[in-house]
Design an enzyme around this catalytic site. Sequence first.
Site, PDB file in Angstrom:
ATOM      1  N   TYR A   1      -1.629  -6.482   8.755  1.00 41.36           N
ATOM      2  CA  TYR A   1      -2.850  -5.696   8.614  1.00 41.36           C
ATOM      3  C   TYR A   1      -3.644  -6.253   7.438  1.00 41.36           C
ATOM      4  O   TYR A   1      -3.145  -7.080   6.671  1.00 41.36           O
ATOM      5  CB  TYR A   1      -2.520  -4.210   8.364  1.00 41.36           C
ATOM      6  CG  TYR A   1      -1.534  -3.999   7.252  1.00 41.36           C
ATOM      7  CD1 TYR A   1      -0.176  -3.931   7.513  1.00 41.36           C
ATOM      8  CD2 TYR A   1      -1.952  -3.916   5.920  1.00 41.36           C
ATOM      9  CE1 TYR A   1       0.738  -3.770   6.490  1.00 41.36           C
ATOM     10  CE2 TYR A   1      -1.049  -3.761   4.894  1.00 41.36           C
ATOM     11  CZ  TYR A   1       0.297  -3.687   5.187  1.00 41.36           C
ATOM     12  OH  TYR A   1       1.197  -3.553   4.171  1.00 41.36           O
TER      13      TYR A   1
ATOM     14  N   ALA B   1      11.725 -12.524  16.226  1.00 39.13           N
ATOM     15  CA  ALA B   1      13.090 -12.002  16.311  1.00 39.13           C
ATOM     16  C   ALA B   1      13.665 -11.835  14.912  1.00 39.13           C
ATOM     17  O   ALA B   1      14.858 -12.002  14.685  1.00 39.13           O
ATOM     18  CB  ALA B   1      13.959 -12.942  17.146  1.00 39.13           C
ATOM     19  N   GLY B   2      12.788 -11.481  13.956  1.00 38.99           N
ATOM     20  CA  GLY B   2      13.228 -11.244  12.587  1.00 38.99           C
ATOM     21  C   GLY B   2      13.499  -9.761  12.362  1.00 38.99           C
ATOM     22  O   GLY B   2      13.692  -8.996  13.315  1.00 38.99           O
TER      23      GLY B   2
ATOM     24  N   THR C   1      11.176  -3.557   1.587  1.00 36.85           N
ATOM     25  CA  THR C   1      10.358  -4.440   2.417  1.00 36.85           C
ATOM     26  C   THR C   1      10.851  -5.876   2.296  1.00 36.85           C
ATOM     27  O   THR C   1      11.903  -6.132   1.691  1.00 36.85           O
ATOM     28  CB  THR C   1       8.850  -4.234   2.077  1.00 36.85           C
ATOM     29  OG1 THR C   1       8.079  -4.997   2.991  1.00 36.85           O
ATOM     30  CG2 THR C   1       8.504  -4.629   0.663  1.00 36.85           C
TER      31      THR C   1
ATOM     32  N   ASP D   1      17.497 -18.938  20.090  1.00 37.96           N
ATOM     33  CA  ASP D   1      18.842 -18.331  19.948  1.00 37.96           C
ATOM     34  C   ASP D   1      18.755 -16.918  19.383  1.00 37.96           C
ATOM     35  O   ASP D   1      19.517 -16.036  19.760  1.00 37.96           O
ATOM     36  CB  ASP D   1      19.702 -19.128  18.942  1.00 37.96           C
ATOM     37  CG  ASP D   1      19.967 -20.530  19.412  1.00 37.96           C
ATOM     38  OD1 ASP D   1      19.443 -20.879  20.480  1.00 37.96           O
ATOM     39  OD2 ASP D   1      20.705 -21.246  18.716  1.00 37.96           O
ATOM     40  N   LYS D   2      17.828 -16.704  18.443  1.00 35.18           N
ATOM     41  CA  LYS D   2      17.742 -15.377  17.805  1.00 35.18           C
ATOM     42  C   LYS D   2      17.239 -14.340  18.801  1.00 35.18           C
ATOM     43  O   LYS D   2      17.707 -13.198  18.816  1.00 35.18           O
ATOM     44  CB  LYS D   2      16.837 -15.443  16.567  1.00 35.18           C
ATOM     45  CG  LYS D   2      17.560 -16.099  15.380  1.00 35.18           C
ATOM     46  CD  LYS D   2      16.617 -16.530  14.276  1.00 35.18           C
ATOM     47  CE  LYS D   2      16.000 -15.402  13.510  1.00 35.18           C
ATOM     48  NZ  LYS D   2      15.108 -15.925  12.431  1.00 35.18           N
TER      49      LYS D   2
ATOM     50  N   LYS E   1       0.832  -1.204   0.000  1.00 29.99           N
ATOM     51  CA  LYS E   1       0.000   0.000   0.000  1.00 29.99           C
ATOM     52  C   LYS E   1       0.869   1.256   0.000  1.00 29.99           C
ATOM     53  O   LYS E   1       0.348   2.377   0.019  1.00 29.99           O
ATOM     54  CB  LYS E   1      -0.903   0.011   1.228  1.00 29.99           C
ATOM     55  CG  LYS E   1      -1.925  -1.103   1.232  1.00 29.99           C
ATOM     56  CD  LYS E   1      -2.963  -0.867   2.310  1.00 29.99           C
ATOM     57  CE  LYS E   1      -3.891  -2.049   2.502  1.00 29.99           C
ATOM     58  NZ  LYS E   1      -4.593  -2.478   1.312  1.00 29.99           N
TER      59      LYS E   1
ATOM     60  N   LYS F   1      15.506  -6.174   3.784  1.00 28.15           N
ATOM     61  CA  LYS F   1      15.944  -5.130   4.722  1.00 28.15           C
ATOM     62  C   LYS F   1      17.388  -5.323   5.201  1.00 28.15           C
ATOM     63  O   LYS F   1      18.070  -4.350   5.507  1.00 28.15           O
ATOM     64  CB  LYS F   1      14.989  -5.056   5.915  1.00 28.15           C
ATOM     65  CG  LYS F   1      13.633  -4.487   5.529  1.00 28.15           C
ATOM     66  CD  LYS F   1      12.692  -4.370   6.705  1.00 28.15           C
ATOM     67  CE  LYS F   1      11.307  -3.982   6.216  1.00 28.15           C
ATOM     68  NZ  LYS F   1      10.319  -3.884   7.273  1.00 28.15           N
TER      69      LYS F   1
HETATM   70  P1  NDP Z   1      11.273 -12.109   9.023  1.00 24.30           P
HETATM   71  O1  NDP Z   1      11.166 -13.135   7.964  1.00 24.30           O
HETATM   72  O2  NDP Z   1      12.538 -11.329   9.169  1.00 24.30           O
HETATM   73  O3  NDP Z   1      11.030 -12.803  10.486  1.00 24.30           O
HETATM   74  C1  NDP Z   1       9.967 -13.679  10.652  1.00 24.30           C
HETATM   75  C2  NDP Z   1       9.753 -13.966  12.147  1.00 24.30           C
HETATM   76  O4  NDP Z   1       8.535 -14.696  12.282  1.00 24.30           O
HETATM   77  C3  NDP Z   1      10.839 -14.808  12.802  1.00 24.30           C
HETATM   78  O5  NDP Z   1      10.952 -14.427  14.152  1.00 24.30           O
HETATM   79  C4  NDP Z   1      10.259 -16.228  12.668  1.00 24.30           C
HETATM   80  O6  NDP Z   1      10.738 -17.134  13.653  1.00 24.30           O
HETATM   81  C5  NDP Z   1       8.813 -15.960  12.930  1.00 24.30           C
HETATM   82  N1  NDP Z   1       7.889 -16.945  12.378  1.00 24.30           N
HETATM   83  C6  NDP Z   1       7.538 -17.106  11.083  1.00 24.30           C
HETATM   84  N2  NDP Z   1       6.619 -18.084  10.950  1.00 24.30           N
HETATM   85  C7  NDP Z   1       6.385 -18.543  12.205  1.00 24.30           C
HETATM   86  C8  NDP Z   1       5.527 -19.551  12.730  1.00 24.30           C
HETATM   87  N3  NDP Z   1       4.741 -20.290  11.957  1.00 24.30           N
HETATM   88  N4  NDP Z   1       5.529 -19.750  14.046  1.00 24.30           N
HETATM   89  C9  NDP Z   1       6.327 -19.020  14.848  1.00 24.30           C
HETATM   90  N5  NDP Z   1       7.161 -18.061  14.428  1.00 24.30           N
HETATM   91  C10 NDP Z   1       7.185 -17.831  13.113  1.00 24.30           C
HETATM   92  O7  NDP Z   1      10.012 -11.151   8.818  1.00 24.30           O
HETATM   93  P2  NDP Z   1       9.880  -9.641   9.307  1.00 24.30           P
HETATM   94  O8  NDP Z   1      10.400  -9.570  10.695  1.00 24.30           O
HETATM   95  O9  NDP Z   1      10.445  -8.721   8.299  1.00 24.30           O
HETATM   96  O10 NDP Z   1       8.279  -9.410   9.278  1.00 24.30           O
HETATM   97  C11 NDP Z   1       7.451  -9.947  10.294  1.00 24.30           C
HETATM   98  C12 NDP Z   1       6.021  -9.461  10.101  1.00 24.30           C
HETATM   99  O11 NDP Z   1       5.900  -8.068  10.364  1.00 24.30           O
HETATM  100  C13 NDP Z   1       5.468  -9.667   8.691  1.00 24.30           C
HETATM  101  O12 NDP Z   1       4.153 -10.158   8.809  1.00 24.30           O
HETATM  102  C14 NDP Z   1       5.475  -8.285   8.096  1.00 24.30           C
HETATM  103  O13 NDP Z   1       4.459  -8.129   7.122  1.00 24.30           O
HETATM  104  C15 NDP Z   1       5.184  -7.435   9.336  1.00 24.30           C
HETATM  105  N6  NDP Z   1       5.654  -6.049   9.214  1.00 24.30           N
HETATM  106  C16 NDP Z   1       4.730  -5.022   9.265  1.00 24.30           C
HETATM  107  C17 NDP Z   1       5.137  -3.708   9.166  1.00 24.30           C
HETATM  108  C18 NDP Z   1       4.122  -2.609   9.228  1.00 24.30           C
HETATM  109  O14 NDP Z   1       4.471  -1.462   8.909  1.00 24.30           O
HETATM  110  N7  NDP Z   1       2.918  -2.867   9.650  1.00 24.30           N
HETATM  111  C19 NDP Z   1       6.557  -3.351   9.009  1.00 24.30           C
HETATM  112  C20 NDP Z   1       7.447  -4.487   8.999  1.00 24.30           C
HETATM  113  C21 NDP Z   1       6.986  -5.779   9.082  1.00 24.30           C
HETATM  114  P3  NDP Z   1      12.145 -17.924  13.440  1.00 24.30           P
HETATM  115  O15 NDP Z   1      13.218 -16.943  13.804  1.00 24.30           O
HETATM  116  O16 NDP Z   1      12.048 -19.062  14.367  1.00 24.30           O
HETATM  117  O17 NDP Z   1      12.185 -18.339  11.992  1.00 24.30           O
END
Ligand code: NDP
Length: 270
Positions: free
Chosen positions: A217, A127-128, A61, A154-155, A15, A65
């Site tokens: 969202y 923790a991403g 995005t 760990d992360k 968006k 990043k």
């Molecule tokens: P990343 O890919 O960097 O990190 C993903 C995270 O989600 C990790 O901590 C991962 O755990 C965890 N994860 C994924 N699937 C599962 C699951 N099934 N069960 C448990 N944990 C899970 O993604 P981002 O951090 O970049 O994005 C995360 C979310 O935030 C997205 O949905 C994104 O759209 C949203 N977002 C929204 C923004 C906004 O402005 N509203 C801005 C930025 C992001 P593990 O480390 O174990 O793999």
Amino acid sequence: MDRYAVIGHPVEHSKSPLIHAAFAQQTGQQLEYGKVQAPLDGFVAIVTDLQEKGYRGVNVTVPFKFEAYSLATELTPRARDAGAVNTLTFTDGAIHGDNTDGVGLVRDILQNLAFTLAGKRVLLLGAGGAAEGVLGPLLEASPLSLCIANRTVDKAEAMVARVRPGQTSLDARGFDALADQEFDVVINATSSGLHNERLPLPSGLFAADALAYDMMYGRETPFMRYAREEGASRIADGLGMLVEQAAEAFYIWRRVRPDTAPVMAALRAA
Ligand code: NDP
């Protein structure tokens, strides 16, 4: 006309073009803002191409990043702390990297939702890149405690280890170690909602008057449904964060601060 774009993979759903067009119209700024899908192994080539074409900056995005962080020739302190960049600005051959996700989240919680973080017990799920981006600004809001829970523990531990000691007590754990814990604010920064997956969270996480916040969202996620079933007082999605992080990027590029409220209202209505 100054040109900007959002780069991601996928990016079709973004968006950001709508939001920046609304900001530009509202503030009388002359600019174009498009979206560009980069191949998973082609982020740097796409950025270089846009830079050569005279673009003034890009938003970045998922999943680029961290690559944007590496590509930036200069970083703001908050981008350095986050280790991730969502806003690049091109000037005189330099690439400035910033991260506006954290300020976007905190502004949405404090200003739009009128919810206090100071003195609160906060749980950050994930923790991403998104969690890394919001950690510093969340701590600046002085919560009493901040717990980071992640599937890969760990992360979460590495994130806690990188934080300079301050007033907020910090800890990292897995989802299975959340039983019998209570929080005033629970923020879902995992991408589980993208795949409609439910996090293995225990019952009883929400204190009285707690806020449940999902960074996703557009629809009720399994986390939001869980929060509703658990009786969380306030439930918010990440649309406000999206608009606030965009407003901060717009300010970085144009030095004009747009009014976010009408843009959020228009997006919700749509
Ligand atoms: P990343 O890919 O960097 O990190 C993903 C995270 O989600 C990790 O901590 C991962 O755990 C965890 N994860 C994924 N699937 C599962 C699951 N099934 N069960 C448990 N944990 C899970 O993604 P981002 O951090 O970049 O994005 C995360 C979310 O935030 C997205 O949905 C994104 O759209 C949203 N977002 C929204 C923004 C906004 O402005 N509203 C801005 C930025 C992001 P593990 O480390 O174990 O793999």
